[in-house]
Design an enzyme around this catalytic site. Sequence first.
Site, short mmCIF file in Angstrom:
data_model
loop_
_atom_site.label_atom_id
_atom_site.label_comp_id
_atom_site.label_asym_id
_atom_site.label_seq_id
_atom_site.Cartn_x
_atom_site.Cartn_y
_atom_site.Cartn_z
N HIS A 11 44.20 32.46 48.99
CA HIS A 11 43.07 31.63 49.44
C HIS A 11 43.50 30.18 49.70
O HIS A 11 44.56 29.72 49.27
CB HIS A 11 41.97 31.64 48.39
CG HIS A 11 42.42 31.10 47.06
ND1 HIS A 11 42.54 29.74 46.80
CD2 HIS A 11 42.80 31.73 45.92
CE1 HIS A 11 42.96 29.56 45.56
NE2 HIS A 11 43.12 30.75 45.00
N GLU A 84 41.93 36.81 40.34
CA GLU A 84 43.06 36.13 39.72
C GLU A 84 43.18 36.52 38.25
O GLU A 84 42.26 37.10 37.66
CB GLU A 84 42.87 34.61 39.85
CG GLU A 84 43.98 33.73 39.26
CD GLU A 84 45.34 33.99 39.89
OE1 GLU A 84 45.90 35.09 39.64
OE2 GLU A 84 45.87 33.09 40.56
#
Length: 204
Positions: A11, A84
């Site tokens: 990202h 994550e």
Amino acid sequence: MSLDQLVLWRHGETDYNATGRMQGHLDSSLTETGQEQARRAAPAIARFAPDVALSSDLNRARTTAAAFAEVSGASVRLEKRLRETHLGEWQGLSVAEVEKDWPGALSTWRADPTWAPPGGESRVEVAERALEVVEELDGPPRGSALLCAHGGLITALTAKLVGLPLDLWPGLGGIGNCHWVVLKRRSGDDGRWRLVAFNAGVEG
């Protein structure tokens, strides 16, 4: 779909990245810089022409993946297992704050993929849940996949897929915001992956 190619895309910059705080599962947002990074990188990602695209369900990955969808016209499926690393009690803290309350623990965490922050998960655990996603995509016919995810997950999954010994995992280094990794299936019958690009990105 039997995967021939796997593109792992991190990202764009978030408000937490910009202020040096640890995110984990916290749902941070892209900064203006991060949004611009995603817009610049999206055409390059689209040129990989993935047959399927998945994204972590966290906002920073979803927003990045949306830039790819806008350019390519492809749909993106959300996948919670691409989140994550859960950083437990460290989430939301700065590096200095972690070092103050857990002296030396950051060095241990960075050096040992089996070690987890208090209340969090290890890189090995992250790689295992991400590998489940890859294996579920891996069946006939042949094709390619894009996974829009996070730096820690991408490095852990890469190490797992190419079969690195655990003591070599930290040597892979980090992934820049909106940079990517490309893996291709080796020719022959062993079905193993080879790393063809790591931390690649758009110039400028």
